[in-house]
Design a protein around this motif. Sequence first.
Motif, mmCIF file in Angstrom:
data_model
loop_
_atom_site.group_PDB
_atom_site.id
_atom_site.type_symbol
_atom_site.label_atom_id
_atom_site.label_comp_id
_atom_site.label_asym_id
_atom_site.label_seq_id
_atom_site.Cartn_x
_atom_site.Cartn_y
_atom_site.Cartn_z
ATOM 1 N N LYS A 43 2.909 -0.772 -3.671
ATOM 2 C CA LYS A 43 3.358 -0.759 -5.176
ATOM 3 C C LYS A 43 4.355 -1.925 -5.136
ATOM 4 N N SER A 44 5.071 -2.213 -4.169
ATOM 5 C CA SER A 44 6.266 -3.151 -4.352
ATOM 6 C C SER A 44 5.834 -4.553 -4.533
ATOM 7 N N LYS A 45 4.438 -4.753 -4.383
ATOM 8 C CA LYS A 45 3.839 -6.086 -4.756
ATOM 9 C C LYS A 45 3.725 -6.382 -6.115
ATOM 10 N N VAL A 87 -7.764 7.248 -9.782
ATOM 11 C CA VAL A 87 -7.719 6.276 -10.764
ATOM 12 C C VAL A 87 -6.156 6.068 -11.223
ATOM 13 N N ALA A 88 -5.322 7.199 -11.152
ATOM 14 C CA ALA A 88 -3.930 7.159 -11.701
ATOM 15 C C ALA A 88 -3.141 6.550 -10.734
ATOM 16 N N LYS A 89 -3.380 6.582 -9.178
ATOM 17 C CA LYS A 89 -2.591 6.143 -8.296
ATOM 18 C C LYS A 89 -2.821 4.645 -7.851
ATOM 19 N N CYS A 90 -4.196 4.224 -8.337
ATOM 20 C CA CYS A 90 -4.370 2.528 -8.462
ATOM 21 C C CYS A 90 -3.616 2.155 -9.768
ATOM 22 N N LYS A 91 -3.620 2.565 -10.770
ATOM 23 C CA LYS A 91 -2.992 2.270 -11.890
ATOM 24 C C LYS A 91 -1.402 2.066 -11.814
ATOM 25 N N GLU A 92 -0.905 3.062 -11.037
ATOM 26 C CA GLU A 92 0.614 3.209 -10.993
ATOM 27 C C GLU A 92 1.059 1.974 -9.960
ATOM 28 N N ALA A 93 -0.011 1.396 -9.106
ATOM 29 C CA ALA A 93 0.363 0.332 -8.425
ATOM 30 C C ALA A 93 -0.100 -0.837 -8.630
ATOM 31 N N GLY A 94 -0.888 -0.702 -10.126
ATOM 32 C CA GLY A 94 -1.160 -2.162 -10.683
ATOM 33 C C GLY A 94 -2.466 -2.591 -10.687
#
Length: 430
Positions: free
Chosen positions: A27-29, A366-373
């Motif tokens: 996520k920090s990327k 899908v939600a976790k992917c979106k949260e990480a960009g």
Amino acid sequence: MKSYKDLSKEELLQLQAALEAEYEDAKSKGLNLDMSRGKPAASQFDMEMDIMDVLNSSSDYKTAAGMDCRNYGLVDGIPEAKKLMADMMGVANADNVIVCGNASLSIMYDTISRSMTHGVLGSTPWCKLGKVKFLCPAPGYDRHFSVTEHFGIEMITVPMTPQGPDMDIVEKLVSEDEAVKGIWCVPKYSNPQGYSYSEETVKRFAALKPAAKDFRIFWDNAYVVHHLYEEKQDHILDILAECEKAGNPHIVYEFCSTSKVSFAGAGIAAIASSKENLDDMRKSMTMQTIGYDKINQLRHVRYFKDFDGIEAHMKKHAQIIRPKFEAVLKVLECELSGLEIAQWTEPKGGYFISFEALNGCAKKIVAKCKEAGVVLTGAGATFPYGKDPGDSNIRLAPTFPTPEELRAATDLFVLCVKLVSVEMLLAQQA
């Protein structure tokens, strides 16, 4: 790799902690990547920019028969374009083809709309019936489902198999229920699984005995020339010819376009069917338009020349797309194989990979992917009404990102799959 299902609660908790730390790092990327739709990449368009040089202010804008493409006329397309699209679809007679605008989806929408307001070959308009139903093989193409939902048509899910829709179910529903008026089909390299209909499936479609005389197969042959491998290509039977043999010449509408052959927003699209069906269509077309863009039709004919030209061009597309599919599949295999938390298809063509997570996990992944960009196609989109009963299917679209973006997006995806799967397994042990 050891199956996640064989891990103890303590092992799962340790794995969860490690995966969560990895996810926070991801996520920090600050990723900002889009894999939500099957769009061609800019590199694909760049290689075909010379199609714009085929016609200029000094060009001859006449067809072989002398028709001036700058003027009105030829409402169903110039003969050369009809021949090109017939050959692309594998339709024997170009007279069975009408070339329209830039998108096959528009033709499908118009065909449903016309059926609603004016009926099919003299039958009662669907809008005057108490109930209209459509069969929807799923996982399937979300835009198909959006069209039927838009018109208030009840959609019935039919399971997909590697050979095509479950034909036992299709035959039963079509033969027993007069309210069933159609079925959506993507017969070659289906969206999203990449399946191609077997010979038996095509023949069973052609031999259907519908209770409704105005039942039609909506045969969206969107990926008919979209092979990933020259030596490993799927082949399907010509549905029009099979319907003719079976004594059902009017039962099918076939659609295709060059949207992923030339430009996605500026290709040409066509419908193929029986003469009677097309004559019925022309009655409305003459009210709707004086003619589609014949200059664009001429541009495509002059550029590709013939079907051999299309095939040669699609080999160039495959050279760009194939490594992207192989890269995604390699990561899935290396990172997830043996864990018993996912399955996926390995298509030989088309634009998608269909991914099956553990039941109840797709939306969270899908939600976790979106949260990480990383934006993926919404979970559930491949089913009617956006409701995947297992909450397990995810459509992966590898074509649009650059190779570098694709690697980053796929790495994040498998990380999210692992993390959500571990959370699910822990919840089941609670």
